[in-house]
Enzyme design. Structure first.
Site, PDB file in Angstrom:
ATOM      1  N   HIS A 161       5.142   7.410   8.010  1.00  0.00           N
ATOM      2  CA  HIS A 161       5.344   6.156   8.755  1.00  0.00           C
ATOM      3  C   HIS A 161       6.766   6.137   9.621  1.00  0.00           C
ATOM      4  CE1 HIS A 161       2.439   2.478   7.861  1.00  0.00           C
ATOM      5  NE2 HIS A 161       1.848   3.565   8.094  1.00  0.00           N
ATOM      6  N   HIS A 206       4.712   0.640   0.118  1.00  0.00           N
ATOM      7  CA  HIS A 206       5.724  -0.555   1.165  1.00  0.00           C
ATOM      8  C   HIS A 206       5.009  -1.715   1.474  1.00  0.00           C
ATOM      9  CE1 HIS A 206       3.112   2.350   3.223  1.00  0.00           C
ATOM     10  NE2 HIS A 206       2.936   1.391   4.106  1.00  0.00           N
ATOM     11  N   CYS A 211       4.554   0.997  14.925  1.00  0.00           N
ATOM     12  CA  CYS A 211       4.641   1.717  14.015  1.00  0.00           C
ATOM     13  C   CYS A 211       3.839   2.975  14.368  1.00  0.00           C
ATOM     14  CB  CYS A 211       3.617   0.974  13.009  1.00  0.00           C
ATOM     15  SG  CYS A 211       3.148   2.165  11.455  1.00  0.00           S
ATOM     16  N   GLU A 271       0.859  -0.938   0.162  1.00  0.00           N
ATOM     17  CA  GLU A 271       0.115  -0.032   0.119  1.00  0.00           C
ATOM     18  C   GLU A 271       0.805   1.268  -0.110  1.00  0.00           C
ATOM     19  OE1 GLU A 271      -1.997  -0.929   3.657  1.00  0.00           O
ATOM     20  OE2 GLU A 271      -0.670   0.734   4.728  1.00  0.00           O
ATOM     21  N   HIS A 319       0.219   5.659   1.231  1.00  0.00           N
ATOM     22  CA  HIS A 319      -0.577   6.859   1.591  1.00  0.00           C
ATOM     23  C   HIS A 319      -0.029   8.059   1.805  1.00  0.00           C
ATOM     24  CE1 HIS A 319       1.348   5.181   5.061  1.00  0.00           C
ATOM     25  NE2 HIS A 319       0.819   3.940   5.003  1.00  0.00           N
TER      26      HIS A 319
END
Length: 269
Positions: free
Chosen positions: A209, A243, A257, A203, A205
């Site tokens: 992260h 990733h 995370c 995915e 976004h």
């Protein structure tokens, strides 16, 4: 809008007004987009400004609408037209017009506010209520999460990795640690664990992260790069970087995370 004029001053080339000053500005994080309004010093037409306004407010994934800010040589006499064209969820910018209206800047600003109130109903809202005492805070937020064997935490339960099934994954559990329980943080801390042979979804976004290895060994793919992630290794993932994490061992692979509390939903590559 500084340095963007060359992209919009031609009808045969460049970038659409709404895409540039509306959609792209929102994607890079702008809450307000300042642009030359029709009737000002620049050659923007009414349809150009309407296009920017509509793109700033149109649905765009999980992003919230942004505020249009028509400017560029606006005067008090323009406020009525701007109020009709843009509505209440807008920012009206007058600069030189205030200085030119009167030698008394405070008086000019007061007249500007009076003109705003003439077109819009004034509404004052109190800030969101916060906990008023240490006792209330202690009841609302659990500040110490006791670690337990098997990578569990007291008062926190494992939940499904994702609700949606449009992104493929296998054998992943998640534990929400901080951010979802009234802590008031701007970030969320989660723990994910991937079983042997499992993998997270591939995915991307808009939000960033931070991934910290916690248990076992995994493989992180980010873009065209593959990294072996061991305990206490730290990786920063950029916005829109594709990733995925995989467990190619026979033991569980877990990682912490950190993400923004307010964030967009994952997208397919």
């Amino acid at each position: 809008p500084a340095l963007t004029g060359s992209y919009t001053n031609s009808d045969s080339q460049g970038i659409d007004h709404g895409v540039l000053l509306g959609t792209l500005f929102r994607l890079i994080g702008a809450d307000i987009s300042i642009f030359p309004n029709v009737g000002g010093r620049f050659a923007y037409r009414a349809e150009n400004c309407a296009r920017i306004r509509d793109c700033l407010r149109a649905p765009l994934g999980e992003l919230r609408p942004a505020w249009p800010c028509p400017a560029g040589g606006m005067h008090m006499s323009n406020l009525g037209g701007m109020a009709a064209d843009y509505g209440a969820d807008s920012v009206f910018l007058l600069g030189g017009a205030l200085l030119g209206h009167s030698a008394d800047l405070r008086s000019s600003t007061g007249m500007f506010l009076d003109e705003i109130r003439r077109h819009f109903h004034e509404r004052l809202e109190a800030p969101a209520k916060v906990n008023e005492s240490t006792d209330e805070l202690a009841e609302a937020v659990l500040r110490h999460l006791k670690f337990a064997p098997g990578f569990q935490w007291a008062n926190r339960e494992s939940t499904p990795y994702k609700d949606a099934d449009d992104l493929a994954f296998k054998g992943v559990r998640r534990v929400e640690l901080v951010g979802k329980f009234g802590e008031g943080t701007r970030c969320d801390l989660r723990y994910f664990e991937v079983e042997a042979g499992g993998f997270t979804s591939l995915e991307k976004h808009l939000h960033t992260h931070i991934v910290i290895g916690a248990r076992g060994i995994g493989v992180l793919t980010m873009g065209n790069e593959r990294i072996t992630l061991e305990p206490m290794d730290v990786v920063y993932l950029r916005p829109l970087e594709v990733h995925q994490l995989r467990n190619q061992t026979r033991e569980p692979f877990g990682f912490l995370c950190i993400v923004d509390h307010e964030r967009d939903r994952p997208m397919k590559p």
